[in-house]
Design a protein around this motif. Structure first.
Motif, PDB file in Angstrom:
ATOM      1  N   ARG A   1      66.003   7.547 -12.063  1.00  0.00           N
ATOM      2  CA  ARG A   1      66.044   6.439 -11.110  1.00  0.00           C
ATOM      3  C   ARG A   1      66.678   5.212 -11.763  1.00  0.00           C
ATOM      4  O   ARG A   1      66.412   4.878 -12.921  1.00  0.00           O
ATOM      5  CB  ARG A   1      64.638   6.095 -10.632  1.00  0.00           C
ATOM      6  CG  ARG A   1      64.623   4.959  -9.601  1.00  0.00           C
ATOM      7  CD  ARG A   1      63.225   4.599  -9.151  1.00  0.00           C
ATOM      8  NE  ARG A   1      63.258   3.512  -8.199  1.00  0.00           N
ATOM      9  CZ  ARG A   1      62.194   2.936  -7.649  1.00  0.00           C
ATOM     10  NH1 ARG A   1      60.968   3.400  -7.960  1.00  0.00           N
ATOM     11  NH2 ARG A   1      62.324   1.943  -6.800  1.00  0.00           N
TER      12      ARG A   1
ATOM     13  N   PRO B   1      57.070   5.447 -10.587  1.00  0.00           N
ATOM     14  CA  PRO B   1      57.544   5.717  -9.224  1.00  0.00           C
ATOM     15  C   PRO B   1      58.952   6.294  -9.168  1.00  0.00           C
ATOM     16  O   PRO B   1      59.893   5.710  -9.701  1.00  0.00           O
ATOM     17  CB  PRO B   1      57.496   4.323  -8.574  1.00  0.00           C
ATOM     18  CG  PRO B   1      57.683   3.374  -9.705  1.00  0.00           C
ATOM     19  CD  PRO B   1      57.016   4.010 -10.901  1.00  0.00           C
TER      20      PRO B   1
ATOM     21  N   GLU C   1      49.583  -3.078 -12.672  1.00  0.00           N
ATOM     22  CA  GLU C   1      50.886  -2.519 -12.344  1.00  0.00           C
ATOM     23  C   GLU C   1      51.316  -1.452 -13.336  1.00  0.00           C
ATOM     24  O   GLU C   1      52.083  -0.575 -13.021  1.00  0.00           O
ATOM     25  CB  GLU C   1      51.949  -3.620 -12.306  1.00  0.00           C
ATOM     26  CG  GLU C   1      51.758  -4.603 -11.157  1.00  0.00           C
ATOM     27  CD  GLU C   1      52.936  -5.536 -11.039  1.00  0.00           C
ATOM     28  OE1 GLU C   1      53.943  -5.289 -11.725  1.00  0.00           O
ATOM     29  OE2 GLU C   1      52.862  -6.507 -10.278  1.00  0.00           O
TER      30      GLU C   1
ATOM     31  N   SER D   1      55.426  10.898  -7.337  1.00  0.00           N
ATOM     32  CA  SER D   1      55.680  10.139  -8.559  1.00  0.00           C
ATOM     33  C   SER D   1      54.768  10.649  -9.666  1.00  0.00           C
ATOM     34  O   SER D   1      53.580  10.881  -9.443  1.00  0.00           O
ATOM     35  CB  SER D   1      55.441   8.650  -8.321  1.00  0.00           C
ATOM     36  OG  SER D   1      56.331   8.146  -7.333  1.00  0.00           O
TER      37      SER D   1
ATOM     38  N   SER E   1      60.352   6.538  -6.370  1.00  0.00           N
ATOM     39  CA  SER E   1      60.851   5.574  -5.389  1.00  0.00           C
ATOM     40  C   SER E   1      59.666   4.687  -5.039  1.00  0.00           C
ATOM     41  O   SER E   1      58.527   4.965  -5.405  1.00  0.00           O
ATOM     42  CB  SER E   1      61.420   6.268  -4.148  1.00  0.00           C
ATOM     43  OG  SER E   1      60.423   7.031  -3.485  1.00  0.00           O
ATOM     44  N   GLY E   2      59.930   3.620  -4.311  1.00  0.00           N
ATOM     45  CA  GLY E   2      58.867   2.672  -4.052  1.00  0.00           C
ATOM     46  C   GLY E   2      58.712   1.715  -5.226  1.00  0.00           C
ATOM     47  O   GLY E   2      59.627   1.528  -6.032  1.00  0.00           O
ATOM     48  N   THR E   3      57.534   1.132  -5.332  1.00  0.00           N
ATOM     49  CA  THR E   3      57.277   0.154  -6.384  1.00  0.00           C
ATOM     50  C   THR E   3      56.171   0.658  -7.300  1.00  0.00           C
ATOM     51  O   THR E   3      55.569   1.706  -7.067  1.00  0.00           O
ATOM     52  CB  THR E   3      56.856  -1.192  -5.776  1.00  0.00           C
ATOM     53  OG1 THR E   3      55.599  -1.036  -5.096  1.00  0.00           O
ATOM     54  CG2 THR E   3      57.900  -1.697  -4.795  1.00  0.00           C
TER      55      THR E   3
ATOM     56  N   THR F   1      53.301  -0.672  -7.665  1.00  0.00           N
ATOM     57  CA  THR F   1      52.014  -0.774  -6.976  1.00  0.00           C
ATOM     58  C   THR F   1      51.938   0.132  -5.757  1.00  0.00           C
ATOM     59  O   THR F   1      50.844   0.531  -5.351  1.00  0.00           O
ATOM     60  CB  THR F   1      51.757  -2.230  -6.546  1.00  0.00           C
ATOM     61  OG1 THR F   1      52.868  -2.708  -5.777  1.00  0.00           O
ATOM     62  CG2 THR F   1      51.586  -3.128  -7.769  1.00  0.00           C
ATOM     63  N   THR F   2      53.091   0.457  -5.157  1.00  0.00           N
ATOM     64  CA  THR F   2      53.116   1.353  -3.991  1.00  0.00           C
ATOM     65  C   THR F   2      54.137   2.452  -4.231  1.00  0.00           C
ATOM     66  O   THR F   2      55.192   2.489  -3.585  1.00  0.00           O
ATOM     67  CB  THR F   2      53.455   0.572  -2.707  1.00  0.00           C
ATOM     68  OG1 THR F   2      54.726  -0.093  -2.887  1.00  0.00           O
ATOM     69  CG2 THR F   2      52.376  -0.441  -2.385  1.00  0.00           C
ATOM     70  N   PRO F   3      53.853   3.360  -5.156  1.00  0.00           N
ATOM     71  CA  PRO F   3      54.813   4.431  -5.458  1.00  0.00           C
ATOM     72  C   PRO F   3      54.845   5.464  -4.339  1.00  0.00           C
ATOM     73  O   PRO F   3      53.880   5.635  -3.599  1.00  0.00           O
ATOM     74  CB  PRO F   3      54.268   5.020  -6.757  1.00  0.00           C
ATOM     75  CG  PRO F   3      52.794   4.786  -6.670  1.00  0.00           C
ATOM     76  CD  PRO F   3      52.628   3.470  -5.968  1.00  0.00           C
ATOM     77  N   SER F   4      55.965   6.157  -4.257  1.00  0.00           N
ATOM     78  CA  SER F   4      56.097   7.207  -3.259  1.00  0.00           C
ATOM     79  C   SER F   4      55.356   8.454  -3.713  1.00  0.00           C
ATOM     80  O   SER F   4      55.009   8.616  -4.889  1.00  0.00           O
ATOM     81  CB  SER F   4      57.572   7.533  -3.030  1.00  0.00           C
ATOM     82  OG  SER F   4      58.131   8.069  -4.210  1.00  0.00           O
ATOM     83  N   LYS F   5      55.148   9.348  -2.781  1.00  0.00           N
ATOM     84  CA  LYS F   5      54.505  10.611  -3.094  1.00  0.00           C
ATOM     85  C   LYS F   5      55.415  11.426  -4.014  1.00  0.00           C
ATOM     86  O   LYS F   5      56.619  11.441  -3.857  1.00  0.00           O
ATOM     87  CB  LYS F   5      54.237  11.390  -1.808  1.00  0.00           C
ATOM     88  CG  LYS F   5      53.476  12.689  -2.024  1.00  0.00           C
ATOM     89  CD  LYS F   5      53.218  13.392  -0.708  1.00  0.00           C
ATOM     90  CE  LYS F   5      52.455  14.695  -0.914  1.00  0.00           C
ATOM     91  NZ  LYS F   5      52.213  15.402   0.381  1.00  0.00           N
TER      92      LYS F   5
END
Length: 368
Positions: A141, A85, A12, A97, A87-89, A91-95
């Motif tokens: 953020r 990130p 992470e 980041s 936005s997102g997390t 493990t799954t960040p947004s484009k």
């Protein structure tokens, strides 16, 4: 302040610095070179091979051996393959980041967190400047804490960076071997394209009047960007005067580059100095007034009429020694004027009576 949990899985938060070991990719090698230049490891001395039946030969230390500059942090304090990130997390960040090439945490050395970008010169200055913008988006953020309050997300991942205003710093290490002019032009191009991210807002003025030309720069919401070259970092170490802080005009040490000498702290200190000077001036003026009052009091005498203090200089005119006070002088002058007026009236009345008597004689009243 919440810090990064030691129980968070490595996947992470990125891997440790060993993940950047050269694997043939030029950029990965440069990241490793950059971390090594930050650490400034001392090479282990070689030892001769011990042959059978022969004692080991002692190699005396070589005189004049080069001394490496001090390093910063430890290998365990470095992470690579980190994602921040917007936005997102994790493990799954947004484009969009940012993904730092490396992140250093060395709070014991006064650097709670330092994001590091390694620039090989393969991307245009606009792309590098856009990375700085991405960092600012991430650092802006916020997330909810356990009490439902908004706090910056980066403070949940890394410890706070102390009293310095602004966001955690970003270091850009330029590794491409080019001439000094070309390197300076590239650094300036990135600087000019990212001004809104690192430039603070100037506030002018002072509570001690408009004539005081002073002020301070507000760095809240800004990303401190410091840049250097890999050659400088390797030669002088991270603590040497190798850093150019965007917005400054000279090379500085890491400590100086990360400090904000023109922020409110320094302005507040100057305001305190001005306050102390103003207070001292007022005290001096008060003492001068009291001394002048004492000296004037020493020259006074008692009014012969009423006993009030009389001073040699009473208002705009000088007073002869031993004279009456102003009140008594005015009172006596008023009485004198009134006496003169009464005498004049009496003399006029007497003159009129005498003139009438001469004109009409002693029996003039009988002709009325």
């Amino acid at each position: 302040m919440r810090q990064r949990s030691p129980d968070r899985p490595v996947r992470e938060m990125g891997g440790t610095a060993k993940a950047s070991v050269p694997s043939g990719a030029p950029h990965a090698r440069r990241v490793t070179d950059t971390i090594t230049a930050f650490l400034q490891p001392v090479p282990e001395p070689t030892r001769p091979v011990v042959r059978k039946n022969k004692p080991a030969r002692t190699v005396p230390p070589q005189a004049g051996a080069p001394v490496r500059p001090a390093g910063l942090g430890t290998l365990a304090g470095w992470e690579t393959e980190v994602v921040l990130p917007v936005s997102g997390t994790l493990t799954t960040p947004s484009k969009g980041s940012p993904r730092p090439d490396a992140v250093l945490t060395a709070p014991q050395a006064g650097v709670p967190v330092l994001f590091v970008e390694v620039d090989n010169g393969t991307e245009g200055p606009q792309i590098v400047a856009d990375k700085i913008l991405k960092y600012r988006r991430f650092l802006r953020r916020t997330v909810k804490d356990t009490n439902g309050h908004d706090i910056p997300m980066w403070q949940t991942l890394y410890s706070d960076h102390g009293r310095r205003a602004g966001y955690p710093p970003l270091a850009i290490v330029f590794t491409k071997q080019v001439g000094p002019e070309a390197m300076t032009n590239r650094m300036k191009a990135v600087r000019d394209l990212s001004t809104e991210c690192w430039k603070g807002h100037w506030h002018s003025g002072s509570i001690y009047g408009a004539d005081v030309k002073d002020g301070y720069r507000d760095y809240d919401g800004t990303v401190p960007v410091i840049v250097t070259t890999l050659a400088r970092l390797h030669q002088h170490g991270p603590h040497g005067p190798i850093w150019w802080r965007y917005g400054r005009s000279s090379w500085e040490t890491l400590e100086a580059a990360l400090d904000n000498p023109d922020d409110y702290r320094a302005f507040h200190a100057r305001e305190e100095e001005r306050r102390a000077e103003r207070r001292a001036q007022e005290e001096r003026e008060q003492r001068e007034r009291e001394e002048a009052k004492r000296r004037r009091k020493a020259t006074a005498w008692a009014c012969p009429t009423c006993g009030r203090d009389v001073y040699p200089s009473d208002g705009w005119q000088s007073v002869p020694p031993g004279s009456d006070c102003t009140v008594c002088t005015h009172a006596k002058e008023s009485e004198r004027q009134k006496a003169e007026e009464r005498a004049a009236e009496e003399a006029q009345a007497k003159a009129e009576a005498e003139a009438w008597r001469k004109e009409n004689g002693i029996f003039g009243f009988l002709r009325r």
